[in-house]
Design a protein around this motif. Structure first.
Motif, mmCIF file in Angstrom:
data_model
loop_
_atom_site.group_PDB
_atom_site.id
_atom_site.type_symbol
_atom_site.label_atom_id
_atom_site.label_comp_id
_atom_site.label_asym_id
_atom_site.label_seq_id
_atom_site.Cartn_x
_atom_site.Cartn_y
_atom_site.Cartn_z
ATOM 1 N N ALA A 220 0.828 -1.199 0.000
ATOM 2 C CA ALA A 220 0.000 0.000 0.000
ATOM 3 C C ALA A 220 0.869 1.259 0.000
ATOM 4 N N ALA A 221 1.940 1.252 0.797
ATOM 5 C CA ALA A 221 2.832 2.414 0.858
ATOM 6 C C ALA A 221 3.549 2.632 -0.472
ATOM 7 N N ALA A 223 2.494 1.705 -3.516
ATOM 8 C CA ALA A 223 1.519 2.193 -4.493
ATOM 9 C C ALA A 223 1.287 3.692 -4.319
ATOM 10 N N ALA A 224 1.183 4.131 -3.063
ATOM 11 C CA ALA A 224 0.995 5.560 -2.800
ATOM 12 C C ALA A 224 2.219 6.363 -3.242
ATOM 13 N N TYR A 225 3.411 5.821 -2.989
ATOM 14 C CA TYR A 225 4.651 6.518 -3.367
ATOM 15 C C TYR A 225 4.742 6.663 -4.879
ATOM 16 N N HIS A 227 2.380 6.760 -7.002
ATOM 17 C CA HIS A 227 1.352 7.705 -7.455
ATOM 18 C C HIS A 227 1.755 9.147 -7.165
ATOM 19 N N PHE A 228 2.153 9.434 -5.934
ATOM 20 C CA PHE A 228 2.401 10.823 -5.542
ATOM 21 C C PHE A 228 3.731 11.355 -6.077
ATOM 22 N N ARG A 229 4.717 10.474 -6.334
ATOM 23 C CA ARG A 229 5.968 10.916 -6.940
ATOM 24 C C ARG A 229 5.910 10.895 -8.465
ATOM 25 N N ARG A 234 3.321 4.810 -12.907
ATOM 26 C CA ARG A 234 2.084 5.145 -12.192
ATOM 27 C C ARG A 234 0.889 5.058 -13.143
ATOM 28 N N LYS A 236 -3.041 6.341 -13.395
ATOM 29 C CA LYS A 236 -4.065 7.196 -12.801
ATOM 30 C C LYS A 236 -5.028 7.646 -13.887
#
Length: 483
Positions: A220-221, A223-225, A227-229, A234, A236
């Motif tokens: 989960a961490a 996937a978030a990284y 996406h946000f970086r 990624r 979206k």
């Protein structure tokens, strides 16, 4: 539309230009760090289990971990096929095709791992009986194995994301998130085994539950990284549809992924057969063999890291049409394997008693058995590393059937045939000698296939992408075998 930019993001490397040896080493070292952390995690967990719960529990985890490697192999091939596609796409600077391949692989692997995990939970007792798991370890192995099966989807998604990132030239991000997973798993093990603080005392199930929690949090961490970086892989917005595998792309991934997965299954089945032979020698030999496997996980880490780096680097260069660099990449990989794997073997042979004693204690009857296995068999991992490099190169252009056939021959007629056939003369030593002899057969076959096999013809293209750009078949006679 293909992404044309060659800009790199944090952690990425351009693997198609510049000096080969230093670039390969710089890319491989973080992968080696990830592999060492993964093995360290397994070893720490084995220490907790062995010291807190005893040799029966340690033998139980050894049996269960072999089975998990088998299940892992059932879905791993899809991830490796996607990595090849991602690497060649990045070599062509075709980011859109890389994302499509990565999304389809995520969808396939998640679906497959959910099915495999559910079947594994249901049939865990039958699997353990087929292995002739010792009676004292059976109930513990069943508890441990079922919890591990429940965590399979998260573990597989995490591995696939690591592989995809390395295909883009980023080996640093997987290192950081492997560290997150290891810290959580190793830290939670004693808490859940012993019931420290508010946690319940779960025994061996606590060790498996710690692994499950660590996998879910890490994936989960990550996937978030991503996406946000805004990392290249990624997904979206409209790109999320790529997780629903496209029919043509799925056929490409499956046609390459199934033979690669079959290679993992060949290794796993051979490992299971060896465990079955070892289990019949008693719980002390089983524990000693399990401890040796823990140590071998470290010995093979340099070879696996270099093989993965060579494969990613070769795929990008083939995608960029840089066949002139492929032979030099192979040569550098073989040299680094000899140096790094040779150093690991030397350390394990010189300090074997101290290292093996971490798992079972210096007064355990399993310790001298483990020392003996180590002395006879560990040197063969230098040969194993040569195979990983050569297979990594040929697989980078989608050649998967040759390695599968070579691996099957070296594992079954050679390794297991010798392990069984030589017992009347060598006794139990036949089992341990079969490892380096099998590795020798494997590397000889890999070298012959690299030199004479048809792997240089054709390329792996993503349907609908810019798969024909800069991917001309190697001009005849320009690629020479590594020396």
């Amino acid at each position: 539309m293909a992404g044309a930019s060659s800009d790199t993001r944090p952690g990425q490397r351009d693997l198609t230009s510049g000096p080969i040896a230093s670039t390969l080493l710089a890319f491989a070292l973080p992968t080696l760090g990830s592999n060492v952390l993964q093995s360290l995690n397994g070893s720490i967990n084995a220490i907790w289990v062995g010291r807190f719960l005893g040799e029966d529990a340690l033998a139980a985890t050894s049996n269960a971990n072999i089975i998990m490697f088998l299940m892992f192999g059932a879905v791993f091939g899809f991830g490796m096929a996607a990595t090849i596609l991602v690497g060649q796409s990045f070599g062509r600077r075709d980011v859109e095709s890389a994302r499509r391949a990565f999304g389809s692989a995520i969808g396939l692997v998640l679906a497959a791992s959910i099915v495999v995990g559910a079947l594994g939970w249901i049939f865990a007792p039958q699997i353990l009986r087929l292995l002739a798991t010792p009676p004292g370890a059976f109930d513990l192995a069943l508890i441990y194995l079922r919890v591990i099966f429940a965590g399979l989807p998260a573990q597989m998604a995490l591995v696939l994301m690591f592989m995809g990132l390395r295909g883009t030239g980023d080996s640093l991000t997987p290192l950081w998130f492997m560290g997150v997973s290891v810290l959580l798993d190793a830290g939670l093990n004693p808490v859940l085994i012993l019931g420290l603080g508010p946690a319940p005392a779960m025994g061996i199930a606590g060790s498996a539950t710690a692994t499950l929690i660590a996998g879910v949090v890490a994936v989960a961490a990550l996937a978030a990284y991503i996406h946000f970086r805004d990392l290249p892989l990624r997904l979206k917005g409209a790109e999320l549809r790529y997780i629903l595998p496209e029919a043509k792309l799925t056929r490409t991934i499956v046609s390459k992924g199934l033979p690669i997965g079959a290679q993992m299954l060949v290794i796993s089945v051979a490992g299971l057969a060896m465990v079955g032979l070892v289990n019949r020698l008693g719980v002390h030999t089983t524990a000693g063999y399990g401890v040796t496997l823990q140590m071998w996980a470290y010995v093979q880490m340099p070879a696996l890291a270099i093989g993965a780096a060579v494969s990613a680097m070769t795929a990008q260069n083939i995608g960029a049409g840089r066949w002139d660099r492929v032979g030099r990449i192979t040569g550098a990989g073989l040299l680094f394997n000899f140096v790094l794997t040779g150093a690991a073997v030397a350390i394990m042979l010189v300090f074997d008693r101290q290292i093996l004693g971490l798992f079972v204690g210096h007064d355990s009857p399993a310790l001298p058995i483990a020392e003996h296995i180590n002395a006879l068999a560990t040197w063969g991992f230098i040969l194993f590393g040569g195979t990983m490099v050569l297979f990594g190169v040929v697989r980078a252009n989608g050649a998967v059937w040759g390695p599968l056939i070579i691996l099957f021959v070296s594992m079954f007629p050679v390794r297991l045939g010798l392990a069984i056939g030589l017992q009347p003369w060598l006794g139990t030593d036949a089992l341990w000698w079969s490892f380096p002899i099998g590795s020798a057969a494997n590397v000889i076959g890999a070298a012959l296939y690299y030199r004479y096999g048809p792997w240089r013809t054709g390329t792996v293209a993503i349907p609908g992408g810019d798969g024909n750009a800069n991917t001309a078949v190697e001009p005849a006679g320009t690629l020479k075998p590594a020396t």
